[in-house]
Write a protein that holds these residues in place. Sequence first.
Motif, short mmCIF file in Angstrom:
data_model
loop_
_atom_site.label_atom_id
_atom_site.label_comp_id
_atom_site.label_asym_id
_atom_site.label_seq_id
_atom_site.Cartn_x
_atom_site.Cartn_y
_atom_site.Cartn_z
N THR A 123 1.69 5.10 -1.32
CA THR A 123 1.68 6.12 -2.35
C THR A 123 2.98 6.91 -2.29
O THR A 123 3.41 7.34 -1.22
N SER A 140 0.44 2.65 3.39
CA SER A 140 -0.97 2.59 3.74
C SER A 140 -1.20 1.67 4.94
O SER A 140 -0.62 0.59 5.03
N ASP A 177 -3.79 0.33 -2.47
CA ASP A 177 -2.39 0.06 -2.77
C ASP A 177 -1.60 -0.01 -1.47
O ASP A 177 -2.03 0.53 -0.45
#
Length: 145
Positions: free
Chosen positions: A41, A55, A38
């Motif tokens: 987060t 990320s 993804d």
Amino acid sequence: MANSTAYSFINVSATLDGQTVQGLWDGDDAIVVTQGADAGTGLVGADGSGIFSISADKSAQISVKVQHTSPTHRLLMQKHKRQQALGSVAAAFPFSFIDTGSNEGGSSDRVFIMTKPTDSKGKNAVVREWVLWTADWNAEIPNNG
């Protein structure tokens, strides 16, 4: 007035180690790029305050579905043999694809073969799905149509 657009796979081109990808399989998923993680987060603390961790993972899996008679299938078989023999980063090769109508697509200078296709014979021709992997997928920014 409503905005109208069009799509055609004729506007999509892909290259693998500088060679045009040929003999793609039929369907809406001939080339699929799946991000490795993804974009980030989110976390909300006990007091309701939040933080979003972005990320750094730019990895991706690239699925390329071809016909068994495709020159690209043959090229990937050769690439796999080389990858097995070298066992090093020297076995990596570039991959890119682009939809010239929307500018969607992306590229990587170093992809590896992650999964070879199954070899199935029967009444009808069967897809050969190769899965490539890269640690550094660079997505193109689409046009605004």
